[in-house]
Design a protein around this motif. Structure first.
Motif, short mmCIF file in Angstrom:
data_model
loop_
_atom_site.label_atom_id
_atom_site.label_comp_id
_atom_site.label_asym_id
_atom_site.label_seq_id
_atom_site.Cartn_x
_atom_site.Cartn_y
_atom_site.Cartn_z
N LEU A 83 0.82 -1.20 0.00
CA LEU A 83 0.00 0.00 0.00
C LEU A 83 0.85 1.25 0.00
O LEU A 83 1.96 1.27 0.52
N ASP A 84 0.32 2.30 -0.56
CA ASP A 84 0.99 3.59 -0.62
C ASP A 84 0.82 4.31 0.72
O ASP A 84 -0.29 4.68 1.10
N ALA A 85 1.90 4.51 1.44
CA ALA A 85 1.84 5.11 2.77
C ALA A 85 1.34 6.54 2.75
O ALA A 85 0.91 7.07 3.77
N LEU A 115 -7.23 0.77 2.21
CA LEU A 115 -8.39 0.47 1.39
C LEU A 115 -7.92 0.12 -0.02
O LEU A 115 -7.26 0.93 -0.68
N LEU A 116 -8.25 -1.09 -0.48
CA LEU A 116 -7.90 -1.51 -1.83
C LEU A 116 -8.98 -1.08 -2.83
O LEU A 116 -8.69 -0.58 -3.90
N LYS A 117 -10.23 -1.33 -2.47
CA LYS A 117 -11.34 -0.89 -3.31
C LYS A 117 -12.62 -0.89 -2.48
O LYS A 117 -12.69 -1.53 -1.42
N GLU A 118 -13.62 -0.20 -2.99
CA GLU A 118 -14.89 -0.05 -2.31
C GLU A 118 -16.01 -0.20 -3.34
O GLU A 118 -15.91 0.36 -4.43
N GLU A 119 -17.04 -0.98 -3.00
CA GLU A 119 -18.18 -1.18 -3.89
C GLU A 119 -19.46 -1.05 -3.08
O GLU A 119 -19.55 -1.59 -1.98
#
Length: 194
Positions: free
Chosen positions: A6-8, A117-121
């Protein structure tokens, strides 16, 4: 799901550092804004949680055992570990990732735990959950649905098998949420940390 680092710098990223006894000793700058956004701004203020055991914030003993085991493995291997998980809101499926990173010098036992958070649906219909885990042991709760703390799958005790939470969308309302007890499903117990 592919595990990625993940991007810090992401605003959807937060982290904390635990010492060798798994007490919280530091939190990221994004901690308090994300706690406020999640409705826990008062209870999760940095000055209220620093020095407390991480276990105090994980209600299920089974979930704590899984997290504690991963922390021990991270320290023993002296390498980062990752695990995807879900942390849904009533309106959205939120696909997350937890990274455990041992900090040097390794002899200190410090581990950085970061969540992103990778993705949200969106759910087709909101899914309202009432966590009854804290009540477990104080009273008999055999009628409650089990909820996996990692993948959020649900197990109705009458059916005896695990299902995706979306299947339960029509069985609840905000006035009558699904009452659940958190645990870890067999699939997540067997899944290895990457």
């Amino acid at each position: 799901m592919t595990i990625k680092r993940l991007d810090a710098d992401s605003e959807q990223y937060l982290s904390l550092v635990v010492d060798a006894q798994n007490c919280i000793i530091n939190v990221s700058n994004s901690w308090e804004p994300l706690a406020v956004q999640g409705g826990a701004g008062d209870s999760l203020q940095a000055n209220k949680i620093l020095g407390l055991p991480l276990k105090d914030f994980i209600q299920s003993d089974i979930t704590w055992m899984a997290v504690e085991t991963a922390l021990k493995l991270c320290r023993l291997k002296r390498q980062p570990l990752s695990k995807p998980y879900r942390c849904d809101s009533p309106t959205h499926q939120r696909f997350m990732q937890m990274d455990l990173i041992p900090l040097q010098p390794f002899s200190t036992g410090l581990v950085k735990m970061q969540h992103g958070l990778l993705k949200e649906e969106p759910f087709k219909k909101p899914l309202y959950i009432q966590d009854m885990t804290a009540s477990q042991g104080k009273t008999s709760l055999p009628h409650l649905i089990l909820r996996c703390s990692f993948c959020n799958s649900l197990k109705n005790p009458k059916l005896g098998f695990w299902q995706t939470p979306e299947i339960f969308e029509h069985n609840q309302t905000i006035e009558q949420p699904l009452q659940v007890v958190h645990t870890v499903c067999p699939s997540c117990k067997e899944a290895r940390w990457g």
